[in-house]
Scaffold this motif. Structure first.
Motif: not given
Length: 151
Positions: A8-37
């Motif tokens: 039934d997914l095709e019935h939603f083409c051309g529409t906004t499905i919705g929004h996710s909840p807000w998520k905080t991007v922390t300095q710890e996440m930024i550091q972990a990404f820097a270390d991983a990459t």
């Protein structure tokens, strides 16, 4: 969250499905990404210097950290039933109009652009995902991302 059968997914083409909840991007996440990459550029990690010398007056997340959060955010927007797996298949277009400051809240807005049957086992969905920053006019990221649903 939208729960929809794969057939039934095709019935939603051309529409906004919705929004996710807000998520905080922390300095710890930024550091972990820097270390991983291995991307240890000072605008991401040196809090004092970034606060003093950048136009954002703060360290900022890597653009690809923001993009890598799309699957996490989007799984809280839509639940596609009747599939065995969801695979990140690629990105047709990716832009980073605004930086995400350390400590900022982000969320995704999902729009379904297209759905196509690849074969009996696979269905390809094309979404436009806009990663919004709370309190900012410009989005952090706009991606035309592809998800392959496998039966």
């Amino acid at each position: 969250m939208l729960s929809v059968e794969l057939n039934d997914l095709e019935h939603f083409c051309g529409t906004t499905i919705g929004h996710s909840p807000w998520k905080t991007v922390t300095q710890e996440m930024i550091q972990a990404f820097a270390d991983a990459t291995g991307d240890h550029q000072w605008i991401h990690l040196d809090v004092e210097r970034a606060t003093r010398e950048t136009p954002w007056k703060s360290p900022v997340a890597h653009g690809f950290l923001t993009a890598s959060l799309i699957p996490l955010l989007n799984q809280e927007v839509i639940d596609v039933q009747g599939k065995g797996a969801s695979i990140n298949y690629g990105i047709n277009k990716l832009r980073f109009p605004a930086a995400v400051k350390s400590g900022a809240d982000i969320r995704s807005k999902m729009e379904l652009l297209d759905v196509s049957r690849v074969d009996d086992q696979r269905t390809l969905a094309t979404y436009r995902t806009t990663v919004e920053i709370r309190g900012e006019d410009k989005p952090a990221c706009v991606a035309e991302n592809l998800v392959m649903y496998v039966a």
